[in-house]
Design a protein around this motif. Structure first.
Motif: not given
Lengths: 450, 309
Positions: A12-15, B286-287, B292-297
């Motif tokens: 999360a932090v890296s993101l 972009m954020l 969304l990408y992170t959650i889905v992935f």
């Protein structure tokens, strides 16, 4: 379990940080780095501390400027000058962000394209009151008096020295092809480009500029061909709308389309053009005097020279001269008189001559132009144009605050579409002309006097 | 006397209790302040700016403008091309980096002579600055003096030099190649570290049970190191999506934006327009996309159950 949560946390932090560095990178963060010092003006002991921001740092130039500062401090023991610098490519952003934050150094060197924007935003102040009393003002060259250092008819900066375009030529190639080692007219320019090209040997006529600011070179030719001293006619319409304007535009870009320039030059900016010439890919390079030093370092003597820009068919030279580091004063300085003293010192005839020689640029005083340094060798290719009386200032409309957007992005996209065959001539010219005319019309409405 | 004593003692007890209750929060405070100052504030500021007309050249004309910045972004005729490029850029780069990095890690997870030296060499690209890599690859792909044209000519595959970086629509490919070269060691390092944590006994047991190499790879090694794989791919996608440096150096996005990705396009544009409002709108977008990408992935890859075999 705990391990997993920790990993998710890291993710999360890296993101977050990755997303932030991408979108906020050129924001406020970079102004903080060197700004803090300017605010801490010396208050104790009657000693005044002013700061100076140089946008063109290089080992030679920085040493020269610091030497100047040392001399100034010797003459004015109660003033100390702090030298700061920012790389040229970042300079415009830096001025704007520092101006917006109210932390601009007392004296900054600024180029003529940014001057109008900085002045209209109120980040730099008018130097007219000082200029009126300045004893050297009468000794300036005509070019210096006409320079684009004004906003609403008031002087906002004292030019450091001038740069203008000249043509670097491969004299050995010219000899090989039996061509005279000069380019008198624009017709000669196009003819030479054709004759010098030999694609089988990897040789091309022109170091073409297809990338950022390439449109300025094209417009210079359009102005010369249409005998116009502006990008617009009297009614504020782009000269590209006229059939002659469009024909000139086509002729200029045909240099690329007909293969008189390397295919890659569609993306070329300053560095690539210069490299193209230095590495023996191209025979003619349209560039400013600071490139002389690079050529002297990288090329064999006797294989190159600089000649003045070609004349139009009416016998006049339509050229553009400008400055890159004129001295301007921050609007929020607390030491106006000291800042002017420093500007005056840097602009004195003696220091201007030394500065111009060190930078191989054209001095701002008539007397300095008579120095033998400027009448021999490659620099004479520039000084020659400036001494000629048949000269028309044919610069871009730098009073348009969105000019940088046009020359840096919009025109690049449009001309590259044309050069790669993805858009026809009529659409390209119309798009460019529409964009410019819209901005000019808006400007004329806001500033009816000009 | 005693009355005053009890009166003064009671607050001190409750104060001590309060202090004890607050203690963890006080200890957390420094970290919280840092997070708020360097993460929360910029994010909120970016969100605020994205709804404003904020052009540095027009300081008199700063005001809220609703969704104008977002509308302008979607109305931009180049945007579909840029989004497509971004997709190609991320999929091609991360995909090939992953495959090559995995292969590299598997190769290095064996004992052989000179392994340490080789390891140092193959991980070198990760330590080189992106600027240098961009310059080197730009020269390699140069039409006149480039190594790649020289080799292709020598092999007789082409008869005249190709201007790789000037061909519309494909000029992004040399940049992707440079980017792949740059990022392979990252996957190599991460996956190698994970591979070294796989216990030998499991492989030995599988050997005895008669499982082949391929089967061992897919049924033991990959499930065992899945958390690392998921996380490295996740991080790389975000980094690659956000990276503009190589594009900026090698092609400047040209010709005519056909090699621009989202960040390089906006970086170039904002550099000339100083429109921070629009840049912030893109940053916010972009954020959102990346979140969304992170959650889905993480859902798709069943990250929570990963690593348990």
């Amino acid at each position: 379990m705990g391990n997993r949560r920790w990993l998710t946390g890291i993710a999360a932090v890296s993101l977050l940080s990755a997303a932030l560095t991408a979108c906020g990178g050129n924001g406020n963060s970079d102004s903080a780095a060197s700004a803090g010092s300017s605010a801490s003006a010396g208050s104790g002991g009657g000693k005044v501390k002013i700061s100076y921001l140089d946008p063109l740092p290089s080992s030679e130039r920085t040493a020269f400027m610091q030497d100047m500062i040392k001399k100034f401090e010797e003459q004015n023991p109660n003033i100390t000058v702090e030298y700061m610098s920012v790389p040229w490519d970042e300079a415009n952003k830096k001025w704007m962000t520092m101006g917006a934050a109210g932390i601009l150094p007392d004296v900054i060197s600024i180029d003529d394209t940014s001057l109008a924007g900085m002045a209209s935003a109120g980040y730099i102040q008018s130097l007219q009151p000082f200029y009126d009393k300045w004893d050297q003002a009468a000794n300036l060259t005509e070019a210096a008096k006409q320079a684009r250092n004004k906003y609403k008819n008031e002087v906002y900066a004292i030019p450091d020295a001038f740069l203008l375009q000249g043509l670097f030529i491969r004299t050995d190639w010219f000899k090989e092809k039996g061509l005279p080692e000069k380019i008198d007219t624009w017709d000669d320019y196009f003819e030479d480009a054709k004759k010098l090209t030999d694609a089988s040997k990897g040789r091309y006529g022109i170091s073409f500029r297809g990338g950022a600011n390439g449109i300025i070179r094209a417009m210079e030719y359009v102005m010369a061909a249409t005998h116009s001293d502006s990008w617009f006619d009297k009614d504020g319409k782009s000269i590209l709308y006229t059939p002659e304007g469009k024909a000139a535009f086509k002729k200029f870009y045909d240099l690329y389309l007909d293969g008189y320039s390397p295919k890659e030059s569609v993306n070329w900016g300053f560095n690539e053009m210069v490299q193209g010439f230095m590495t023996g890919q191209t025979g003619i390079l349209n560039q400013t005097p600071e490139v002389i030093a690079v050529a002297q370092k990288n090329m064999q003597e006797g294989t190159w020279n600089v000649v003045p820009m070609p004349k139009s068919d009416d016998g006049k030279r339509y050229i553009f001269w400008g400055f890159t580091a004129a001295y301007a004063m921050s609007a929020n300085t607390e030491h106006k008189d000291e800042a002017w003293k420093f500007i005056e010192f840097l602009s004195s005839p003696e220091n201007n001559l030394a500065y111009s020689k060190a930078n191989t640029s054209i001095p701002i005083y008539k007397e300095n132009l008579k120095d033998p340094f400027f009448s021999t060798g490659p620099i004479a290719g520039y000084a020659g144009s400036m001494a000629d009386s048949n000269i028309v200032f044919a610069g871009p409309p730098s009073y348009l605050t969105r000019l940088g957007e046009f020359t840096g992005t919009y025109a690049v996209q449009e001309t590259q579409k044309y050069l790669t065959g993805n858009q026809d001539l009529d659409t390209t010219v119309k798009n460019l002309a529409d964009w410019l005319t819209k901005e000019q019309t808006a400007y004329l409405q806001q500033n009816p006097q000009s | 006397m005693s009355a005053t004593n009890t009166r003064s003692a009671r607050p001190s007890v409750s104060r001590r209790r309060l202090l004890r209750r607050l203690e963890p929060y006080l200890l957390l405070l420094p970290a919280l302040v840092i997070v708020l100052a360097f993460f929360a504030y910029p994010v909120l500021k970016a969100v605020q700016l994205s709804f404003m007309h904020y052009v540095l050249f027009e300081p008199q004309n700063i005001a809220y403008s609703g969704f104008a910045n977002f509308k302008a972004l979607f109305a931009d005729p180049v945007m579909p091309r840029i989004l497509f490029n971004s997709l190609v850029w991320v999929v091609a780069t991360v995909g090939l980096q992953f495959v090559l990095g995995f292969a590299l890690a598997l190769a290095l997870n064996k004992k052989f002579r000179g392994k340490n030296g080789l390891q140092a060499v193959v991980f070198l690209p990760w330590a080189v600055s992106a600027f240098l890599i961009g310059m080197i690859f730009k020269w390699m792909f140069n039409q006149q003096n480039g190594l790649i044209n020289h080799l292709l000519m020598g092999l007789g595959l082409i008869d005249r030099p190709v201007a790789f970086l000037a061909i519309p629509h494909t000029s992004i490919i040399p940049v992707i190649i440079a980017m792949i070269w740059y990022g392979v060691p990252f996957f190599g390092i991460m996956i190698l570290a994970a591979l070294q944590s796989v216990p030998h006994e499991i492989h030995e047991a599988a050997d005895i049970d008669g499982a082949g190499r391929v089967r061992q790879l897919f049924q033991i090694t990959i499930p065992y190191i899945k958390p690392t794989l998921v996380l490295t791919v996740l991080l790389r996608v975000i980094w690659v999506f956000n990276s503009a440096d190589l594009i900026y150096i090698m092609t400047g996005g040209g010709p005519a934006n056909t090699s621009d990705n989202l960040p390089s396009y906006i970086f170039n544009k904002v550099g000339y327009t100083t429109d921070f409002g629009q840049a912030s709108a893109l940053g916010v977008l972009m954020l959102v996309v990346l979140t969304l990408y992170t959650i889905v992935f993480l859902r798709i890859t069943k990250y929570r159950e990963a690593g348990e075999i």
